[in-house]
Design a protein around this motif. Structure first.
Motif, PDB file in Angstrom:
ATOM      1  N   TYR A   2      -1.033  -4.157  11.992  1.00  0.00           N
ATOM      2  CA  TYR A   2      -0.512  -3.901  13.328  1.00  0.00           C
ATOM      3  C   TYR A   2       0.039  -2.477  13.426  1.00  0.00           C
ATOM      4  CZ  TYR A   2      -0.697  -8.756  15.079  1.00  0.00           C
ATOM      5  OH  TYR A   2      -1.088  -9.985  15.538  1.00  0.00           O
ATOM      6  N   TYR A   3       0.776  -2.048  12.405  1.00  0.00           N
ATOM      7  CA  TYR A   3       1.342  -0.701  12.400  1.00  0.00           C
ATOM      8  C   TYR A   3       0.228   0.341  12.482  1.00  0.00           C
ATOM      9  CZ  TYR A   3       3.487   3.593  10.845  1.00  0.00           C
ATOM     10  OH  TYR A   3       3.888   4.900  10.759  1.00  0.00           O
ATOM     11  N   ARG A   4      -0.787   0.167  11.679  1.00  0.00           N
ATOM     12  CA  ARG A   4      -1.897   1.134  11.657  1.00  0.00           C
ATOM     13  C   ARG A   4      -2.687   1.131  12.963  1.00  0.00           C
ATOM     14  NH1 ARG A   4      -2.210  -0.673   5.860  1.00  0.00           N
ATOM     15  NH2 ARG A   4      -1.298   1.067   4.714  1.00  0.00           N
ATOM     16  N   GLN A   5      -2.604   0.043  13.713  1.00  0.00           N
ATOM     17  CA  GLN A   5      -3.259  -0.040  15.017  1.00  0.00           C
ATOM     18  C   GLN A   5      -2.372   0.553  16.125  1.00  0.00           C
ATOM     19  OE1 GLN A   5      -4.168  -4.193  15.617  1.00  0.00           O
ATOM     20  NE2 GLN A   5      -5.398  -4.298  13.760  1.00  0.00           N
ATOM     21  N   GLU A  44       8.394   1.653   7.211  1.00  0.00           N
ATOM     22  CA  GLU A  44       8.794   3.026   6.898  1.00  0.00           C
ATOM     23  C   GLU A  44       7.543   3.776   6.453  1.00  0.00           C
ATOM     24  OE1 GLU A  44      11.508   5.520   3.699  1.00  0.00           O
ATOM     25  OE2 GLU A  44      11.762   3.350   3.849  1.00  0.00           O
ATOM     26  N   ASP A  45       7.262   4.855   7.142  1.00  0.00           N
ATOM     27  CA  ASP A  45       6.102   5.686   6.843  1.00  0.00           C
ATOM     28  C   ASP A  45       6.596   7.117   6.756  1.00  0.00           C
ATOM     29  OD1 ASP A  45       3.591   6.757   6.511  1.00  0.00           O
ATOM     30  OD2 ASP A  45       2.868   6.251   8.515  1.00  0.00           O
ATOM     31  N   GLY A  46       6.866   7.569   5.534  1.00  0.00           N
ATOM     32  CA  GLY A  46       7.473   8.896   5.371  1.00  0.00           C
ATOM     33  C   GLY A  46       8.902   8.853   5.865  1.00  0.00           C
ATOM     34  N   ASP A  69       0.855  -1.188   0.000  1.00  0.00           N
ATOM     35  CA  ASP A  69       0.000   0.000   0.000  1.00  0.00           C
ATOM     36  C   ASP A  69       0.891   1.238   0.000  1.00  0.00           C
ATOM     37  OD1 ASP A  69      -2.260  -1.641  -0.003  1.00  0.00           O
ATOM     38  OD2 ASP A  69      -2.371  -1.652   2.189  1.00  0.00           O
ATOM     39  N   ASP A  70       0.719   2.112   0.983  1.00  0.00           N
ATOM     40  CA  ASP A  70       1.500   3.350   1.042  1.00  0.00           C
ATOM     41  C   ASP A  70       2.717   3.230   1.954  1.00  0.00           C
ATOM     42  OD1 ASP A  70      -0.198   3.070   3.227  1.00  0.00           O
ATOM     43  OD2 ASP A  70      -0.362   5.219   3.546  1.00  0.00           O
ATOM     44  N   LEU A  71       3.036   2.026   2.410  1.00  0.00           N
ATOM     45  CA  LEU A  71       4.142   1.799   3.339  1.00  0.00           C
ATOM     46  C   LEU A  71       5.256   1.016   2.663  1.00  0.00           C
ATOM     47  CD1 LEU A  71       1.989   0.569   6.355  1.00  0.00           C
ATOM     48  CD2 LEU A  71       2.871   2.889   6.000  1.00  0.00           C
ATOM     49  N   VAL A  72       6.471   1.156   3.206  1.00  0.00           N
ATOM     50  CA  VAL A  72       7.587   0.299   2.815  1.00  0.00           C
ATOM     51  C   VAL A  72       7.890  -0.572   4.029  1.00  0.00           C
ATOM     52  CG1 VAL A  72       9.992   0.190   2.084  1.00  0.00           C
ATOM     53  CG2 VAL A  72       8.505   2.010   1.214  1.00  0.00           C
ATOM     54  N   PRO A  81       4.171 -14.925   2.762  1.00  0.00           N
ATOM     55  CA  PRO A  81       4.719 -13.575   2.892  1.00  0.00           C
ATOM     56  C   PRO A  81       3.692 -12.463   2.654  1.00  0.00           C
ATOM     57  CG  PRO A  81       6.067 -14.899   1.409  1.00  0.00           C
ATOM     58  CD  PRO A  81       4.861 -15.698   1.747  1.00  0.00           C
ATOM     59  N   GLU A  82       2.761 -12.657   1.728  1.00  0.00           N
ATOM     60  CA  GLU A  82       1.765 -11.618   1.475  1.00  0.00           C
ATOM     61  C   GLU A  82       0.884 -11.382   2.691  1.00  0.00           C
ATOM     62  OE1 GLU A  82      -0.411 -12.443  -2.106  1.00  0.00           O
ATOM     63  OE2 GLU A  82       1.439 -12.745  -3.237  1.00  0.00           O
ATOM     64  N   GLN A  83       0.472 -12.458   3.344  1.00  0.00           N
ATOM     65  CA  GLN A  83      -0.356 -12.320   4.547  1.00  0.00           C
ATOM     66  C   GLN A  83       0.454 -11.692   5.679  1.00  0.00           C
ATOM     67  OE1 GLN A  83      -3.687 -12.820   4.815  1.00  0.00           O
ATOM     68  NE2 GLN A  83      -3.435 -11.866   6.809  1.00  0.00           N
ATOM     69  N   PHE A  84       1.724 -12.049   5.771  1.00  0.00           N
ATOM     70  CA  PHE A  84       2.576 -11.462   6.799  1.00  0.00           C
ATOM     71  C   PHE A  84       2.673  -9.948   6.607  1.00  0.00           C
ATOM     72  CE2 PHE A  84       6.806 -10.163   8.362  1.00  0.00           C
ATOM     73  CZ  PHE A  84       6.625 -10.447   9.705  1.00  0.00           C
ATOM     74  N   MET A  85       2.870  -9.501   5.366  1.00  0.00           N
ATOM     75  CA  MET A  85       2.955  -8.065   5.083  1.00  0.00           C
ATOM     76  C   MET A  85       1.652  -7.362   5.450  1.00  0.00           C
ATOM     77  SD  MET A  85       5.947  -7.442   4.051  1.00  0.00           S
ATOM     78  CE  MET A  85       7.306  -8.475   3.589  1.00  0.00           C
ATOM     79  N   ALA A  86       0.534  -7.987   5.138  1.00  0.00           N
ATOM     80  CA  ALA A  86      -0.770  -7.408   5.481  1.00  0.00           C
ATOM     81  C   ALA A  86      -0.935  -7.315   6.995  1.00  0.00           C
ATOM     82  CB  ALA A  86      -1.895  -8.227   4.868  1.00  0.00           C
TER      83      ALA A  86
END
Length: 83
Positions: A62-65, A27-29, A8-11, A52-57
């Motif tokens: 978690y980050y957004r929470q 990394e967010d900005g 999405d918008d994250l690295v 890996p795709e599910q792990f990234m999601a």
């Protein structure tokens, strides 16, 4: 060695070190945050096959929470010295 993946918008940075398999740095900005999942994410259909795709999601969710801890860099968060 660190792997960089855009989600999405994250690295999201992950390590090829097996001991770091449940951790990632987001990394967010200009900010970095270490996100830890309790266990690596697996698909129900594939049993023990790592997804890996599910792990990234999961890491992104978690980050957004707000479950990330600030770190100086991906290398610092995942225990990889500057190379």
């Amino acid at each position: 060695m660190l792997k960089q993946t855009r989600h999405d918008d994250l690295v999201i940075y992950t390590s090829d070190d097996p001991s770091q398999r449940t951790r990632a740095v987001v990394e967010d900005g200009d900010r970095y945050a270490l996100v830890e999942t309790r266990e690596a994410t697996y698909t129900e259909n594939e049993g023990a096959a790592y997804n890996p795709e599910q792990f990234m999601a999961t890491v992104a969710d978690y980050y957004r929470q707000g479950r990330g801890q600030p770190v100086e860099s991906p290398q610092a968060g995942l225990g990889e010295g500057s190379r």
